[in-house]
Design a protein around this motif. Structure first.
Motif, PDB file in Angstrom:
ATOM      1  N   PRO A  35       0.794  -1.235   0.000  1.00 50.65           N
ATOM      2  CA  PRO A  35       0.000   0.000   0.000  1.00 50.65           C
ATOM      3  C   PRO A  35       0.821   1.277   0.000  1.00 50.65           C
ATOM      4  O   PRO A  35       0.319   2.337  -0.368  1.00 50.65           O
ATOM      5  CB  PRO A  35      -0.826  -0.118   1.286  1.00 50.65           C
ATOM      6  CG  PRO A  35      -0.029  -1.027   2.179  1.00 50.65           C
ATOM      7  CD  PRO A  35       0.617  -2.005   1.249  1.00 50.65           C
ATOM      8  N   ALA A  36       2.091   1.210   0.400  1.00 53.45           N
ATOM      9  CA  ALA A  36       2.890   2.435   0.480  1.00 53.45           C
ATOM     10  C   ALA A  36       3.501   2.826  -0.856  1.00 53.45           C
ATOM     11  O   ALA A  36       4.142   3.871  -0.957  1.00 53.45           O
ATOM     12  CB  ALA A  36       3.999   2.269   1.517  1.00 53.45           C
ATOM     13  N   HIS A  37       3.306   2.007  -1.883  1.00 54.54           N
ATOM     14  CA  HIS A  37       3.884   2.302  -3.189  1.00 54.54           C
ATOM     15  C   HIS A  37       2.803   2.710  -4.180  1.00 54.54           C
ATOM     16  O   HIS A  37       1.686   2.187  -4.151  1.00 54.54           O
ATOM     17  CB  HIS A  37       4.632   1.082  -3.732  1.00 54.54           C
ATOM     18  CG  HIS A  37       5.881   0.765  -2.980  1.00 54.54           C
ATOM     19  ND1 HIS A  37       7.090   1.355  -3.261  1.00 54.54           N
ATOM     20  CD2 HIS A  37       6.114  -0.066  -1.946  1.00 54.54           C
ATOM     21  CE1 HIS A  37       8.007   0.896  -2.431  1.00 54.54           C
ATOM     22  NE2 HIS A  37       7.437   0.027  -1.621  1.00 54.54           N
ATOM     23  N   ALA A  38       3.156   3.634  -5.060  1.00 47.95           N
ATOM     24  CA  ALA A  38       2.249   4.018  -6.133  1.00 47.95           C
ATOM     25  C   ALA A  38       2.097   2.859  -7.113  1.00 47.95           C
ATOM     26  O   ALA A  38       3.004   2.048  -7.288  1.00 47.95           O
ATOM     27  CB  ALA A  38       2.785   5.252  -6.852  1.00 47.95           C
ATOM     28  N   ALA A  39       0.949   2.790  -7.746  1.00 49.44           N
ATOM     29  CA  ALA A  39       0.696   1.741  -8.728  1.00 49.44           C
ATOM     30  C   ALA A  39       1.541   1.978  -9.973  1.00 49.44           C
ATOM     31  O   ALA A  39       1.883   3.119 -10.307  1.00 49.44           O
ATOM     32  CB  ALA A  39      -0.786   1.725  -9.097  1.00 49.44           C
ATOM     33  N   PRO A  40       1.893   0.900 -10.699  1.00 47.26           N
ATOM     34  CA  PRO A  40       2.722   1.058 -11.898  1.00 47.26           C
ATOM     35  C   PRO A  40       2.173   2.065 -12.894  1.00 47.26           C
ATOM     36  O   PRO A  40       2.926   2.893 -13.428  1.00 47.26           O
ATOM     37  CB  PRO A  40       2.737  -0.362 -12.484  1.00 47.26           C
ATOM     38  CG  PRO A  40       2.576  -1.260 -11.301  1.00 47.26           C
ATOM     39  CD  PRO A  40       1.636  -0.524 -10.390  1.00 47.26           C
ATOM     40  N   GLU A  41       0.856   2.028 -13.132  1.00 48.07           N
ATOM     41  CA  GLU A  41       0.292   2.944 -14.127  1.00 48.07           C
ATOM     42  C   GLU A  41       0.389   4.393 -13.675  1.00 48.07           C
ATOM     43  O   GLU A  41       0.521   5.307 -14.505  1.00 48.07           O
ATOM     44  CB  GLU A  41      -1.166   2.577 -14.437  1.00 48.07           C
ATOM     45  CG  GLU A  41      -2.113   2.620 -13.259  1.00 48.07           C
ATOM     46  CD  GLU A  41      -2.203   1.318 -12.479  1.00 48.07           C
ATOM     47  OE1 GLU A  41      -3.180   1.159 -11.724  1.00 48.07           O
ATOM     48  OE2 GLU A  41      -1.294   0.449 -12.626  1.00 48.07           O
ATOM     49  N   VAL A  42       0.349   4.617 -12.376  1.00 44.95           N
ATOM     50  CA  VAL A  42       0.474   5.980 -11.845  1.00 44.95           C
ATOM     51  C   VAL A  42       1.884   6.514 -12.077  1.00 44.95           C
ATOM     52  O   VAL A  42       2.079   7.682 -12.441  1.00 44.95           O
ATOM     53  CB  VAL A  42       0.107   6.000 -10.351  1.00 44.95           C
ATOM     54  CG1 VAL A  42       0.406   7.363  -9.726  1.00 44.95           C
ATOM     55  CG2 VAL A  42      -1.366   5.649 -10.161  1.00 44.95           C
ATOM     56  N   LEU A  43       2.897   5.653 -11.867  1.00 42.53           N
ATOM     57  CA  LEU A  43       4.281   6.072 -12.109  1.00 42.53           C
ATOM     58  C   LEU A  43       4.528   6.323 -13.591  1.00 42.53           C
ATOM     59  O   LEU A  43       5.248   7.255 -13.961  1.00 42.53           O
ATOM     60  CB  LEU A  43       5.248   5.014 -11.575  1.00 42.53           C
ATOM     61  CG  LEU A  43       5.207   4.777 -10.055  1.00 42.53           C
ATOM     62  CD1 LEU A  43       6.222   3.716  -9.663  1.00 42.53           C
ATOM     63  CD2 LEU A  43       5.458   6.068  -9.284  1.00 42.53           C
TER      64      LEU A  43
END
Length: 227
Positions: free
Chosen positions: A197-205
């Protein structure tokens, strides 16, 4: 010594969430303190609003939701509680040391840790994780530049200190603010998006400008050499 040919002349690592698994710890302390101020903020919203950004710069959103203007005393209390939690629970990201060791053989001393966090925090974390010996003095804090991430200042400062053009560097980042900063500096950015949960989703990056996204540090050597 590796015989692989590097695709980039320099590698610039973010720290939190890339080298050390600190974001759930730090964000948990922050969320607790915001709730103490009367803001019933969710874990997801706390991550989305604050991860990758200098907390001192986010005073307006905190004021809006709590009526409290954070000051140096509040920030010092936060840092004290945060650091105590980190000392008790911090661990390196799986595979981070192997990746950093590989990078050191690939590009020599043209790599650095480039963070939006305060220097005391990042140096403590690198030491706990056993990574300080690789980076030495090549640690750069956005708290020591005119603007922190998502502005490019700290990446530009690191590139200047390493005597390289940002265009020949690859930045490793796990947050939208960090990706934005790396792209604005003129570097190629690889997004790091392991599950959690602490990481942004791949598509967001990717939307923020990451040229590719990977999910495990064990993948980084091959991405840097094209192997």
């Amino acid at each position: 010594m590796t015989t692989s040919t590097p695709r980039f002349s320099a590698v610039l690592f973010d720290c939190d969430g890339v080298l050390v698994d600190s974001e759930p710890i730090t964000n948990g302390v922050l969320r607790t303190m915001l709730i103490e101020l009367g803001w019933e903020i969710s874990e997801r919203d706390c991550i989305d609003l604050f991860v990758g950004r200098a907390l001192r710069d986010e005073w307006a959103v905190i004021l809006k939701n709590t009526g409290f203007r954070i000051d140096d005393t509040w920030l010092a209390t936060f840092r004290g509680r945060r650091d105590a939690a980190l000392r008790a629970r911090l661990a390196p990201v799986p595979g981070a040391e192997d990746a950093v060791r590989f990078v050191s053989t690939l590009v020599g001393d043209r790599f650095a840790c480039v963070t939006g966090a305060d220097r005391g925090k990042v140096e403590m974390q690198l030491k706990i994780a056993g990574l300080d010996r690789y980076f030495g003095s090549r640690v750069f804090s956005g708290m020591e530049t005119p603007r922190s991430k998502p502005a490019p200042d700290v990446y530009l400062a690191a590139a200047e200190a390493l005597h390289i053009d940002p265009a020949v560097a690859v930045v490793i980042e796990d947050s939208v603010a960090g990706v934005t900063a790396g792209v604005a500096a003129g570097a190629t950015v690889f997004g790091f998006a392991p599950a959690g949960p602490a990481h942004a989703a791949p598509e967001v990056l990717r939307e923020a400008g990451a040229s590719l996204v990977f999910t495990a540090m064990s993948q980084l050597p091959g991405l840097l050499t094209g192997d």
